[in-house]
Design an enzyme around this catalytic site. Structure first.
Site, short mmCIF file in Angstrom:
data_model
loop_
_atom_site.label_atom_id
_atom_site.label_comp_id
_atom_site.label_asym_id
_atom_site.label_seq_id
_atom_site.Cartn_x
_atom_site.Cartn_y
_atom_site.Cartn_z
N ASN A 16 0.65 -1.08 0.01
CA ASN A 16 0.16 0.01 0.61
C ASN A 16 0.89 1.30 0.37
OD1 ASN A 16 -2.55 -0.42 -0.09
ND2 ASN A 16 -2.48 -1.83 1.49
N LYS A 92 1.17 -2.48 14.51
CA LYS A 92 1.18 -2.52 16.84
C LYS A 92 0.48 -1.40 16.45
CE LYS A 92 5.16 -2.37 18.45
NZ LYS A 92 6.24 -3.16 19.46
N ILE A 94 -0.75 2.23 17.83
CA ILE A 94 -0.02 3.87 18.16
C ILE A 94 -0.23 4.29 19.53
CG2 ILE A 94 0.25 6.09 17.01
CD1 ILE A 94 0.58 4.51 14.82
N ASN A 108 -5.90 4.39 8.11
CA ASN A 108 -5.17 3.26 8.17
C ASN A 108 -6.49 2.66 7.40
OD1 ASN A 108 -4.24 0.58 9.17
ND2 ASN A 108 -6.29 0.12 10.45
N HIS A 110 -8.25 -1.03 5.36
CA HIS A 110 -8.28 -2.22 6.74
C HIS A 110 -9.43 -2.95 5.49
CE1 HIS A 110 -9.95 -4.99 9.65
NE2 HIS A 110 -11.18 -4.83 9.32
N GLU A 180 -7.78 -2.32 -2.31
CA GLU A 180 -6.78 -1.35 -1.31
C GLU A 180 -6.04 0.09 -1.80
OE1 GLU A 180 -5.46 -3.00 2.08
OE2 GLU A 180 -6.14 -4.82 1.94
#
Ligand code: GRF
Length: 202
Positions: A16, A92, A94, A108, A110, A180
């Site tokens: 991405n 992880k 933030i 983000n 998904h 995506e």
């Protein structure tokens, strides 16, 4: 001056991230990739950044003694004049200082139509497994703003992807990933043009 100054956080492949970098290079997106941060020094994302001559850093709980991982990430983003943080397969959570400083400007992606098939434990192939198990006819992609929880922040953009008869996790993941790449670039383009407005948090 590019409209958006992007800082990437990526743990693995970074496809991405690469799609966004390519859009910047080809003039399809008015943004500058400023820095890449990974918790995984061997990640393809770091290799991609090296290839593209983008400053890159390995930051994990172990790499910066005397400083929290959160603080090291925030300092690095700020040192590179980042105004918009792009999570691109970052595994992880933030930290609070980064979240507070960049509140509303951390995005983000998904691989499903949130709020369905999101939350703790639903990442990567697990998402597609859950979609197939539920017998969904349509899945998709969501770009959203990051908040304290997993996958719950305001949704900015979505696209649908059909689930085909005979799909496997791998075939579905591949079809979703292709979308995506398009949706992340499109969403950033709309943010840069002002047709998607990032939310203001109190
Ligand atoms: C993508 O499926 C994305 O939706 C999820 O992690 C994966 C990252 O892929 N958050 P890549 O590292 O961008 O290739």
């Amino acid at each position: 001056m590019p409209t958006l100054h992007l800082g990437f956080l990526a743990s693995h492949g970074g496809s991405n991230m690469q799609a966004i970098i390519d859009a910047c290079k080809q003039g399809r997106l008015d943004a500058k990739p400023c820095v890449v941060i990974s918790n995984n020094s061997d990640s393809t994302a770091i290799a991609r950044a090296r290839q593209e001559y983008i400053p890159r850093y390995h930051i994990s709980a172990a790499t910066h003694p005397g400083e929290t991982e959160d603080r090291a990430i925030l300092r690095t983003l700020q040192a590179h004049d980042v105004d918009t943080v792009i999570l691109a397969g970052y595994m992880k959570r933030i930290g609070p200082e980064t979240l507070q400083t960049y509140r509303g400007r951390i995005l983000n992606i998904h691989p499903a139509l949130l709020p369905k098939f999101g939350g703790r434990g639903l990442y990567g192939k697990q998402v597609h497994e859950a979609v197939l198990r539920a017998g969904e006819k349509v899945t998709g992609v969501t770009v959203h703003v990051v908040d304290e929880q997993y996958d719950t922040g305001p949704i900015l953009n979505q696209t649908q992807v059909p689930v085909m008869v005979g799909d496997t996790v791998d075939s579905l993941a591949e079809r979703v990933l292709a979308q995506e790449h398009l949706l992340y670039v499109e969403t950033l383009r709309k943010i840069s043009e002002g047709t998607i407005v990032l939310p203001i948090f109190d």
